[in-house]
Design a protein around this motif. Structure first.
Motif, short mmCIF file in Angstrom:
data_model
loop_
_atom_site.label_atom_id
_atom_site.label_comp_id
_atom_site.label_asym_id
_atom_site.label_seq_id
_atom_site.Cartn_x
_atom_site.Cartn_y
_atom_site.Cartn_z
N ILE A 1 -5.81 7.10 4.88
CA ILE A 1 -4.80 6.03 4.79
C ILE A 1 -5.42 4.71 5.24
O ILE A 1 -5.21 3.66 4.62
CB ILE A 1 -3.54 6.39 5.62
CG1 ILE A 1 -2.81 7.55 4.95
CG2 ILE A 1 -2.62 5.17 5.77
CD1 ILE A 1 -1.70 8.16 5.79
N LYS A 2 -6.21 4.76 6.31
CA LYS A 2 -6.90 3.56 6.80
C LYS A 2 -7.87 3.04 5.74
O LYS A 2 -7.98 1.82 5.53
CB LYS A 2 -7.63 3.85 8.10
CG LYS A 2 -6.72 4.01 9.29
CD LYS A 2 -7.50 4.34 10.54
CE LYS A 2 -6.54 4.65 11.68
NZ LYS A 2 -7.24 5.16 12.87
N CYS B 1 -7.61 3.37 2.51
CA CYS B 1 -6.78 2.78 1.46
C CYS B 1 -6.35 1.37 1.87
O CYS B 1 -6.48 0.42 1.10
CB CYS B 1 -5.58 3.66 1.18
SG CYS B 1 -4.52 3.06 -0.14
N ASN B 2 -5.85 1.25 3.08
CA ASN B 2 -5.38 -0.05 3.56
C ASN B 2 -6.51 -1.05 3.69
O ASN B 2 -6.31 -2.25 3.47
CB ASN B 2 -4.66 0.10 4.90
CG ASN B 2 -3.32 0.79 4.75
OD1 ASN B 2 -2.67 0.70 3.73
ND2 ASN B 2 -2.92 1.50 5.79
N GLU B 3 -7.70 -0.57 4.00
CA GLU B 3 -8.85 -1.46 4.17
C GLU B 3 -9.44 -1.93 2.84
O GLU B 3 -9.80 -3.09 2.69
CB GLU B 3 -9.93 -0.76 4.98
CG GLU B 3 -11.15 -1.60 5.26
CD GLU B 3 -12.19 -0.89 6.11
OE1 GLU B 3 -13.32 -1.41 6.20
OE2 GLU B 3 -11.90 0.20 6.67
N GLN C 1 0.81 -1.22 0.00
CA GLN C 1 0.00 0.00 0.00
C GLN C 1 0.84 1.27 0.00
O GLN C 1 0.39 2.30 -0.50
CB GLN C 1 -0.95 0.02 1.21
CG GLN C 1 -2.28 -0.62 0.96
CD GLN C 1 -2.30 -2.11 1.22
OE1 GLN C 1 -1.27 -2.72 1.49
NE2 GLN C 1 -3.46 -2.72 1.14
N GLU C 2 2.07 1.18 0.52
CA GLU C 2 2.89 2.39 0.62
C GLU C 2 3.19 2.99 -0.76
O GLU C 2 3.20 4.21 -0.91
CB GLU C 2 4.18 2.09 1.38
CG GLU C 2 4.87 3.33 1.88
CD GLU C 2 4.00 4.24 2.75
OE1 GLU C 2 4.13 5.47 2.60
OE2 GLU C 2 3.19 3.75 3.56
#
Length: 191
Positions: free
Chosen positions: A20-21, A23-25, A2-3
């Motif tokens: 950001i959460k 995106c990660n989810e 994801q980075e």
């Protein structure tokens, strides 16, 4: 994985910890083996893909059954059959992993969900689709105005690693020529 995506997003827009959460989810990491078709023509595309590593292409079969490559994605970047994905209609192209690929994928429903929850993701999503439109317009112009040699030179100047990762028949098709013509051009350029 994801980075890499987050770094591209940050280059375009400011994002919060909450985004950001999101995106990660919602961006699911997957590893796909080489030569695997992950979206088929005649079906509604399920995902928008972010290519972390590896090479992918869009292609269709012409009336003679020949594969015509319309797009080669060099990482990092997004790929799908865009208009079919956006409109959830049957695609006219296949999406294939040329090499093993590390991808992040998001479904249309989840993309709609995060863009409804975040102005930043809405803006970024619009930017991605605008880039796709601009790319396709530029590609059409190059196919119409540049010689085969100029198209090849521009490709290797922009993406020098493509020659080592993508079979020449795909590159030739993408550049609008047959493999013999591409071989001749490559030999002339070496001299």
């Amino acid at each position: 994985m994801q980075e890499k995506l987050l770094n591209i997003i940050r280059q375009q827009i400011k994002i919060s910890e909450n985004e950001i959460k999101l995106c990660n989810e919602y961006f699911e990491p997957v590893i796909i083996p080489k030569n695997k078709i992950i979206e088929e023509e005649g079906r509604i595309p399920q995902y928008l893909y972010f290519v972390v590593s590896g090479y992918m292409r869009l292609f269709y079969y012409n009336d003679n059954g020949d594969e015509i490559t319309t797009h080669i994605n060099c990482p990092p970047g997004f790929i799908t059959s865009y208009s079919s994905f956006i409109n959830q209609t049957k695609a006219a192209e296949n999406v294939e992993c040329i090499t093993e690929c590390e991808l992040l994928r998001i479904s249309k429903n989840n993309l709609d969900l995060i863009t409804s929850r975040s102005e930043a993701f809405k803006d970024f999503s619009i930017w991605v689709f605008q880039q796709s439109i601009a790319y396709n317009e530029n590609r059409s112009k190059e196919l119409a105005t540049l010689t085969a040699e100029q198209r090849y030179q521009k490709l290797i100047d922009s993406y020098p690693h493509i020659i080592h990762n993508v079979p020449l028949q795909y590159i030739a098709s993408f550049l609008g020529m047959n493999p013999k013509s591409l071989s001749r051009i490559r030999k002339q350029m070496i001299k």
